[in-house]
Design a protein around this motif. Structure first.
Motif, PDB file in Angstrom:
ATOM      1  N   SER A  18      25.610 -10.595   4.552  1.00  0.00           N
ATOM      2  CA  SER A  18      25.838 -11.861   5.005  1.00  0.00           C
ATOM      3  C   SER A  18      24.928 -12.855   4.378  1.00  0.00           C
ATOM      4  N   ALA A  21      26.957 -13.921   1.412  1.00  0.00           N
ATOM      5  CA  ALA A  21      28.047 -14.870   1.720  1.00  0.00           C
ATOM      6  C   ALA A  21      28.412 -16.259   1.079  1.00  0.00           C
ATOM      7  N   GLU A  22      27.115 -16.662   0.563  1.00  0.00           N
ATOM      8  CA  GLU A  22      27.227 -18.004   0.014  1.00  0.00           C
ATOM      9  C   GLU A  22      27.191 -17.708  -1.518  1.00  0.00           C
ATOM     10  N   ARG A  84      33.518  -8.510   1.488  1.00  0.00           N
ATOM     11  CA  ARG A  84      33.932  -9.893   2.110  1.00  0.00           C
ATOM     12  C   ARG A  84      34.666  -9.626   3.448  1.00  0.00           C
ATOM     13  N   LEU A  87      32.544  -7.649   5.655  1.00  0.00           N
ATOM     14  CA  LEU A  87      31.298  -8.696   6.361  1.00  0.00           C
ATOM     15  C   LEU A  87      32.201  -9.367   7.648  1.00  0.00           C
ATOM     16  N   GLN A  88      33.338  -9.998   7.146  1.00  0.00           N
ATOM     17  CA  GLN A  88      34.066 -10.600   8.368  1.00  0.00           C
ATOM     18  C   GLN A  88      34.409  -9.764   9.626  1.00  0.00           C
TER      19      GLN A  88
END
Lengths: 123, 449
Positions: A18, A21-22, A84, A87-88
């Motif tokens: 996380s 994530a950005e 990704r 993570l989701q």
């Protein structure tokens, strides 16, 4: 209060993913991001972080790239599409899990007359 | 100044890492960057250069342990490489030995979590039926620690035999029979397994002439000679199960796994003594859980390292309510029993003598003979308490005592700290040197407690 080791251990992967994530970060920044985002409650040691990063890379959740700009050699990590998705997935599960535990705990907390902590999931 | 410290740490780490040179350099580069950035940050915050350097290094922990953490990933990759370059001999031996086993359970990897656990008998005593992790191989039985019968047999094997005098030409079976008589024990030899390694009843032991030796030593020398006489194809070993001394090939014995339950409650941090205020139950529960975790980690690192799930395929270890449930072969179980016992003695010694006394090394256990290494516990709290001094001591030991033989996956020696006690696995020579070094340190520092 800092969190018990068991609690933290189970979600290290999730925390690192996380943090990325950005956008891409290198090790030192990942550590910093986690520390700040957790309000200084989660202080991931470098000795834990780097083996973890290597494991995540080996599993294909993140990929790395070296960058020498600014005179400093840094290894940047970013999420892969697999990462990704993971993570989701995991974030969703965690959310469910936290709600479930909270539902279970509330009656117990009331019985003990302990005020529940501020909701950690609200951003 | 700090660069030098960082470099020596990174060099040490590199030595331990089981990676290609390129990968090792990459890790060093990455960590160096982190250390430098951390150093800058700490200097800005007002720490002295020395303090900042130490803190930056502390964040990484002991080099060997760190390398071990990395190594866990490396192993998976290397396993793939190893199987493709596996020698024919290994494959052939496996095929050969598995032919021998009628049930074919030994070396053919069984699917994980077979339901063989259901065949396991209930544990003796009042221990609650543990939530046993289902066996990966065929389980035999769940025994609490080491059974009394086995312990008695092991003790009996330590009796001293005044003379052993046999001429060249004496056969293997004859010497085994002689041992039976001397020790009054049941000794069973797996002749079919031995036959595969060209060993049989008449194999010439080459004679023996010894004085005042323990029965187990005689047996071990005998097994070495027989194995050598047969060309050294298969090493022989012995173990005690169900009150019987069993002799077979080392491979065959190692392959048999058994589930044992060890009660470790007494080894975990307890609440303060009854006379003081009761400790917050949450804290003590957390402390005990952490101790249990550390204990498991310690066992995995000192006893047959590399063989434990999830990286290894032989053994597994789980915790249940203060009980340690271990699946592994006899030798590992024996080492664990010994290790836990040493810890108990160390704990008892601490309560009686107080800190400052190193545990006098326990008598060597037969189980350690094969690898020639043994685990010992040293109480070093009088001069190494707290994480950084412990790490410094660990670094010192690795550099001074048999340097180059300490590895994270313990192919020769390992160092761990458990409950602030130093636990070291190495051969006798290293332990002797270590003890001398610790004594010397104490002498130099003078009486501190």
């Amino acid at each position: 209060m800092t969190f018990g080791r068991d609690l933290v251990r189970g979600s290290l992967d999730l925390m690192v993913l996380s943090a990325l994530a950005e956008g891409p970060l290198y090790g030192y920044l990942i550590q910093k991001r986690i520390r700040e985002a957790s309000g200084n409650l989660v202080r991931l040691q470098a000795g834990t972080l780097y083996p973890l990063l290597h494991k995540l890379e080996a599993n294909g959740a993140i990929e790395s790239r070296w960058d020498n700009t600014g005179g400093r050699d840094r290894k940047w990590y970013e999420l892969t599409s697999t990462g990704r998705r993971t993570l989701q997935d995991q974030a969703g599960q965690w959310h469910e899990y936290v709600n479930c535990i909270r539902r279970l705990l509330n009656p117990a907390l009331e019985a003990l007359e302990v005020a529940p902590q501020a909701d950690p999931t609200t951003t | 100044m700090s660069e030098r410290e960082f470099e020596s740490y990174l060099r040490l780490l590199s030595r331990f890492l089981k990676f290609s040179t390129e990968q090792r350099e990459a890790v060093a580069r990455e960590l160096r960057g982190h250390m430098e950035e951390r150093l800058e940050e700490l200097l800005e915050r007002g720490y002295t250069r020395d303090e900042a350097t130490q803190l930056a290094l502390d964040e990484f922990g002991d080099a060997a342990i760190l390398a071990n953490q990395f190594g866990r990933i490396g192993r998976r990759r290397r396993w793939i490489m190893r199987t493709t370059t596996a020698t024919v001999t290994i494959a052939a031996t496996i095929l050969l030995v598995s032919f021998l086993m009628p049930e074919r359970r030994a070396l053919v990897p069984a699917p994980p979590f077979s339901m063989a656990a259901e065949q396991a008998r209930k544990p003796a005593g009042d221990a609650p039926a543990p939530a046993v992790q289902p066996a990966r191989r065929q389980t035999r039985e769940i025994t609490p620690g080491e059974s009394e019968a086995d312990k008695r047999v092991l003790e009996q094997m330590k009796i001293v035999l005044p003379t052993v005098d046999f001429a060249e030409g004496t056969g293997f079976a004859e010497l085994v029979e002689w041992l039976r008589v001397q020790t009054k024990l049941s000794i069973d030899v797996n002749w079919p397994a031995l036959a595969l390694g060209n060993m049989e009843r008449n194999t010439d032991t080459g004679g023996m002439s010894l004085r005042d030796v323990k029965a187990e030593t005689v047996l071990e020398i005998l097994l070495d000679k027989v194995s050598a006489a047969a060309g050294g194809v298969a090493a022989l070993d012995w173990q005690v199960t169900d009150g019987v001394v069993r002799i077979s090939t080392a491979d065959q014995l190692k392959a048999r796994t058994v589930v044992r339950v060890y009660d470790c409650q007494d080894l975990l941090r307890q609440a303060a003594s009854p006379s003081t205020m009761p400790v917050d139950p949450q804290t003590s529960a957390a402390a005990r859980a952490e101790d249990m975790e550390n204990l498991i980690e310690l066992i995995k690192n000192t006893v047959e390292p590399g063989s434990w799930a999830p990286d290894g395929t032989v053994g597994s270890i789980s915790e249940y309510d203060g009980l340690l449930v271990v699946l592994h072969n006899w030798r590992a179980q024996h080492q664990i029993a010994g290790l836990l016992n040493d810890m108990r003695q160390a704990k008892a010694a601490r309560n009686v003598e107080g800190a400052g006394a190193a545990t006098r090394p326990a008598a060597d256990r037969g189980a350690a003979r094969r690898d020639q290494t043994v685990s010992r516990i040293y109480d070093v709290r009088d001069f190494a308490e707290g994480n950084s001094s412990q790490q410094a001591l660990a670094r010192l030991i690795r550099d001074q005592i048999e340097p180059g033989t300490w590895t994270p996956d313990g192919s020769t020696g390992t160092i761990d700290f458990w409950n602030d006690r130093l636990v070291v696995r190495h051969d006798e020579t290293a332990h002797r040197r270590l003890l001398n070094m610790l004594d010397a340190i104490r002498e130099i520092r003078g009486p501190s407690r």
